[in-house]
Each structure stands twice: as structure tokens, then as C-alpha cells.
Design a protein around this motif. Structure first.
Motif: not given
Length: 299
Positions: A256, A206-207, A178, A5, A259, A211
Motif C-alpha cells: 500500500f 494506493s490509499c 475497490f 483506494r 496516493d 490511512q
């Protein structure tokens, strides 16, 4: 997992694009990374609770892949936003920015050793560390106000997976991130209610896109607010990204985004500067309101 993340940007609502552009370009020394114009409001309320024409300008010291940047949103019909006490400042290291501010006569206040406070148009606070700009990202941390530090720390660390890096009981702050190399988030206990005003910001991370549903499910299970359930956002001619917008215990908006698609979407646009300048030159909204003896709306 959490090392995947990353902190992306903070969203500021701006009511004067040209003064704002001067601040970011000429005082801070950031680059315009991309600029986009939209005819109607955003599905994930990127520009706030508005349906009209708006623009988004990304500014930073380098590409969004490895820099924390600012997203400047401008609503054509809004003349002023009321600042709350929610956003307490963004800290960056650049003696160049300090000397730019002095040279341009931009008000600077010394608030500590080699530390200056400067305000962006709209009253947003920036703290400038008067040391050489590092080769990686000069942006060090974003500070947000919280009413209950243990509760917020639990939310950001146990639920969102941020690592607590520093606790300062005396200053009532917790610093987290993170990874060590990214922009950090500092939570500061104000011991009272957090007021978001009408200028309320939003912080984005971002992730990996897989997720996102889990994150949404976790918030549902823990009974925390989800402002925008998982949605796909289209930008004409660019990658479609998936986002989910959350709210922490004090109502700070947290975006979020998946990514993989975001890395495509956020590629630097070499014509960003030109597009912003063109949009500012063509923006006749002030004249229109003046001609019709009207005032732009207060947000």
C-alpha cells in the motif's frame, strides 16, 4: 473511504528483459511508461531479497493514474526464478493482442469462448479476451491462489476494504475490487498450500497517505504479518513515497502506497522506451558470466 483506494500494479520478476519487452510491447501492445535503474536493492524489497544492481520497468495500456499496469523487476545477477502456484493469471480484453500473438507465432491456447491463454517469458499466465479493446483500461482482473477462501475473503474485504462483487461456489472463486471501474482481484481456492516459488509477485494498491498508519495498526491488532513497516522510499529526482508492505493469510505480498506522492512519482516518462532499450543494449551480464564460465544464479 475505500473508494479512495485503487489497484495499481502487479510486480513480476523477469530474467530476460528483451524477450519480456517483446511480449509486453509487441504481443500485448502495452507501452513502456517509465524505466529506472538502481545500483542497490530496495528498502521495501521491491526487487526481492537482493542487494545488487536491478531495474524496474512499468508497462501498461495507459498512465498509472487510471490503468492497472505491470512492474517488471530485473536483477542483473539472477538467471532464473522458480514459479510457484501463487499467481494464476492476469486477464485483459484485446482482440489486437490475440492477433499480435498469432502474427508473431507466440504460442496461444484457446481455453474458452473468445478466451486465449498466453504465457509471458518466465511462465506467467495471461488470459486474452478476444473482443475489442475497451477505451478505458483493458486489464480486467488478477487471479491469485488461496488455501482457505473464507479466511482470505475476510482479510481482503473486512480488513482491506474490498467489495465482494461475485462469489462462485462451483468454481471456488471470489471476485472483488475497490470500485467497479478498476482492475479486480479474483481469489481462487486451490484447496492446498500456496507456494510462492522464488518468483513470488506482489500486488500494489494506493490509499490516501494518512490511512497508511491506520492500516498498519489494524494488521498489528489483527495479528497479521507486516513485511515492511511504514517506510519512505526515495527515487532520485522524484517524489518520495510512503509504503507499507503486508502479507495476506497465504503470504501474498501486498503493497500500500500513499496516493498523493505516488501520482507524482508515477507520471509517464516519454523517454521510458529509450531508457529500457539503452539498458538492455548495455547489459553485458550474460557475456560476463559466459566469459567467466559461470552461470547466473538461480533465485
Amino acid at each position: 473511504i475505500m473508494a479512495l483506494r485503487r489497484a495499481l500494479h502487479f510486480v513480476f520478476k523477469v530474467d530476460d528483459r528483451s524477450k519480456t519487452a517483446t511480449f509486453y510491447r509487441d504481443v500485448l501492445g502495452m507501452k513502456i511508461l517509465r524505466h529506472e535503474e538502481f545500483e542497490e536493492g530496495c528498502k521495501a524489497t521491491c526487487n526481492g531479497p537482493y542487494d545488487g544492481k536491478w531495474s524496474k520497468t512499468m508497462v501498461g495500456f495507459g498512465p498509472e493514474d487510471d490503468h492497472f499496469v505491470a512492474e517488471l523487476t530485473y536483477n542483473y545477477g539472477v538467471g532464473e526464478y522458480r514459479l510457484g502456484n501463487d499467481f494464476l493469471g492476469l486477464t485483459l480484453q484485446s482482440s489486437q493482442a490475440v492477433s499480435n500473438a498469432k502474427r508473431l507465432g507466440w504460442p496461444l491456447t484457446e481455453v474458452g469462448e473468445a478466451l486465449y491463454l498466453v504465457e509471458a517469458p518466465g511462465g506467467y499466465r495471461f488470459y486474452l479476451v478476444d473482443k475489442d479493446q475497451p477505451h478505458n483500461d483493458p486489464v480486467q482482473k488478477v487471479c491469485l491462489a488461496v488455501s482457505d477462501l473464507p479466511k482470505s475473503t475476510h482479510y481482503w474485504s473486512s480488513l482491506l476494504g474490498m467489495k465482494v462483487m461475485e462469489r462462485n461456489e462451483e468454481k471456488k472463486t471470489v471476485l472483488m475490487g475497490f470500485t467497479d471501474t478498476q482492475c479486480k482481484l479474483e481469489l481462487y481456492s486451490i484447496g492446498g498450500t500456496v507456494d510462492h516459488g522464488t518468483a513470488f509477485g506482489r500486488i500494489a494498491f494506493s490509499c490516501p497517505h494518512k490511512q497508511l498508519p491506520d492500516l498498519e495498526a489494524l494488521m498489528t491488532k489483527e495479528n497479521y504479518k507486516i513485511l515492511t513497516p511504514l517506510v519512505s522510499l526515495d527515487t532520485p529526482g522524484k517524489a518520495t513515497v510512503e509504503v507499507v508492505i503486508l502479507a495476506d493469510p497465504d503470504g501474498h505480498e501486498i503493497c500500500f502506497v500513499g496516493d498523493e506522492a505516488f501520482r507524482q512519482l508515477s507520471q509517464m516518462d516519454p523517454s521510458g522506451n529509450t531508457l529500457l532499450d539503452k539498458a538492455m543494449a548495455e547489459d553485458k551480464s550474460d557475456e560476463w558470466f559466459a566469459k567467466h564460465n559461470k552461470q547466473k544464479a538461480l533465485a
